[in-house]
Scaffold this motif. Structure first.
Motif, PDB file in Angstrom:
ATOM      1  N   ASP A 149      16.598  20.563   2.446  1.00  0.00           N
ATOM      2  CA  ASP A 149      16.886  20.727   1.018  1.00  0.00           C
ATOM      3  C   ASP A 149      15.759  21.566   0.413  1.00  0.00           C
ATOM      4  O   ASP A 149      14.669  21.044   0.166  1.00  0.00           O
ATOM      5  CB  ASP A 149      16.960  19.352   0.347  1.00  0.00           C
ATOM      6  CG  ASP A 149      17.367  19.420  -1.112  1.00  0.00           C
ATOM      7  OD1 ASP A 149      17.070  20.434  -1.764  1.00  0.00           O
ATOM      8  OD2 ASP A 149      17.962  18.436  -1.606  1.00  0.00           O
ATOM      9  N   THR A 176      13.811  12.222   5.969  1.00  0.00           N
ATOM     10  CA  THR A 176      13.202  13.215   5.085  1.00  0.00           C
ATOM     11  C   THR A 176      11.757  13.525   5.463  1.00  0.00           C
ATOM     12  O   THR A 176      10.995  14.029   4.639  1.00  0.00           O
ATOM     13  CB  THR A 176      13.251  12.734   3.619  1.00  0.00           C
ATOM     14  OG1 THR A 176      12.570  11.462   3.510  1.00  0.00           O
ATOM     15  CG2 THR A 176      14.684  12.578   3.143  1.00  0.00           C
ATOM     16  N   TYR A 213       8.194  18.604  -3.181  1.00  0.00           N
ATOM     17  CA  TYR A 213       7.171  17.918  -2.380  1.00  0.00           C
ATOM     18  C   TYR A 213       5.958  18.818  -2.155  1.00  0.00           C
ATOM     19  O   TYR A 213       4.827  18.330  -2.078  1.00  0.00           O
ATOM     20  CB  TYR A 213       7.761  17.473  -1.044  1.00  0.00           C
ATOM     21  CG  TYR A 213       8.381  16.099  -1.092  1.00  0.00           C
ATOM     22  CD1 TYR A 213       7.762  15.003  -0.506  1.00  0.00           C
ATOM     23  CD2 TYR A 213       9.587  15.881  -1.739  1.00  0.00           C
ATOM     24  CE1 TYR A 213       8.321  13.743  -0.553  1.00  0.00           C
ATOM     25  CE2 TYR A 213      10.171  14.625  -1.800  1.00  0.00           C
ATOM     26  CZ  TYR A 213       9.534  13.553  -1.204  1.00  0.00           C
ATOM     27  OH  TYR A 213      10.089  12.304  -1.261  1.00  0.00           O
ATOM     28  N   GLU A 266      15.151  22.724  -2.559  1.00  0.00           N
ATOM     29  CA  GLU A 266      14.649  22.279  -3.860  1.00  0.00           C
ATOM     30  C   GLU A 266      13.724  21.073  -3.708  1.00  0.00           C
ATOM     31  O   GLU A 266      12.662  21.008  -4.346  1.00  0.00           O
ATOM     32  CB  GLU A 266      15.814  21.947  -4.785  1.00  0.00           C
ATOM     33  CG  GLU A 266      16.626  23.164  -5.214  1.00  0.00           C
ATOM     34  CD  GLU A 266      17.690  22.825  -6.232  1.00  0.00           C
ATOM     35  OE1 GLU A 266      17.770  21.644  -6.651  1.00  0.00           O
ATOM     36  OE2 GLU A 266      18.452  23.733  -6.616  1.00  0.00           O
ATOM     37  N   ARG A 267      14.115  20.125  -2.872  1.00  0.00           N
ATOM     38  CA  ARG A 267      13.258  18.961  -2.658  1.00  0.00           C
ATOM     39  C   ARG A 267      11.980  19.359  -1.932  1.00  0.00           C
ATOM     40  O   ARG A 267      10.904  18.825  -2.216  1.00  0.00           O
ATOM     41  CB  ARG A 267      14.000  17.883  -1.857  1.00  0.00           C
ATOM     42  CG  ARG A 267      15.125  17.214  -2.607  1.00  0.00           C
ATOM     43  CD  ARG A 267      15.661  16.024  -1.837  1.00  0.00           C
ATOM     44  NE  ARG A 267      14.705  14.926  -1.824  1.00  0.00           N
ATOM     45  CZ  ARG A 267      14.819  13.851  -1.050  1.00  0.00           C
ATOM     46  NH1 ARG A 267      15.835  13.745  -0.198  1.00  0.00           N
ATOM     47  NH2 ARG A 267      13.931  12.878  -1.098  1.00  0.00           N
ATOM     48  N   LEU A 311       9.808  16.808   4.611  1.00  0.00           N
ATOM     49  CA  LEU A 311       9.298  17.057   3.266  1.00  0.00           C
ATOM     50  C   LEU A 311       7.793  16.844   3.187  1.00  0.00           C
ATOM     51  O   LEU A 311       7.132  17.379   2.288  1.00  0.00           O
ATOM     52  CB  LEU A 311      10.008  16.152   2.255  1.00  0.00           C
ATOM     53  CG  LEU A 311      11.515  16.369   2.099  1.00  0.00           C
ATOM     54  CD1 LEU A 311      12.118  15.303   1.199  1.00  0.00           C
ATOM     55  CD2 LEU A 311      11.807  17.766   1.542  1.00  0.00           C
TER      56      LEU A 311
END
Length: 205
Positions: free
Chosen positions: A46, A136, A53, A48-49, A139
């Motif tokens: 992702d 995740t 981060y 954007e995420r 990230l």
């Protein structure tokens, strides 16, 4: 992907504030090089995420919705660690802590410490996590690679591997569909290579 498979295959059910989770055994592994254009990240990540981060690691101000800033906790400590390694290149003491005494219960960071060592003319970094969401985890790894690279430039040396210790790797059951989708795909040749260290005889495989 390897960390997700580890948790999925060896984990047990547990509870979390965000809902039921699968908790896997503690792991220590090594990533030869983290790349933002890794094919798995390009397909499932992702952007954007990841940008959010990255700000958490680079900015001193707390970036919503986070409750703390790794950038603020790391600032200044890297200079201390670099000074130590310049004075004693063989040192094993260049550890920095990212926790504070009396942390609010809901603001204890997942990443609790970073260590830097010079071995075979390269800078090795170890990241220690008290807990990590395997779905995740990238990230954190991508911004950490930037920290690692910055430290290597400061010391004017090559960047070695990044070692990662996770005490409680886990997966949220709410993410099961996405996790299974990723794990069912064949693993392409990738630039982000990981090597797992053998566990103690008493540890679960």
């Amino acid at each position: 992907m390897w960390l997700m498979r580890h948790v999925w295959s060896a984990g047990t059910l547990a509870l979390d504030d965000r809902g039921p989770v699968i908790e896997g055994p503690a792991v220590l592994f090594e990533i030869a090089r983290v790349s933002r254009d890794d094919p798995i990240l390009e397909r499932h990540g992702d952007p954007e995420r990841l940008a959010l981060y990255s700000r958490k690691f680079s900015e001193e101000a707390v970036v919503p919705p986070f409750k703390y800033s790794y950038g603020a906790r790391i600032k200044g400590q890297l200079r201390w660690a670099a000074d130590l390694l310049r004075l004693k290149p063989y040192s094993k003491s260049a550890w920095i802590s990212l926790t504070e005494p009396g942390e609010a219960y809901d603001a204890v960071p997942c990443l609790v410490g970073l260590a830097f060592r010079i071995r075979q003319d390269a800078l090795v970094m170890t990241a220690s996590f008290r807990s990590q969401n395997a779905y995740t985890s990238y990230l954190n790894y991508v911004p950490l690679a930037d920290v690692h690279a910055r430290m290597a430039r400061t010391l004017r040396m090559e960047r070695g591997p990044m070692r990662v210790f996770v005490d409680v790797p886990h997966l949220y059951l709410a993410d099961s569909t996405q996790v299974l989708t990723i794990m069912r795909r064949p693993v392409p040749r990738q630039r982000t290579a990981a090597r797992r260290y053998p566990q103690a005889p008493s540890a679960r495989p």
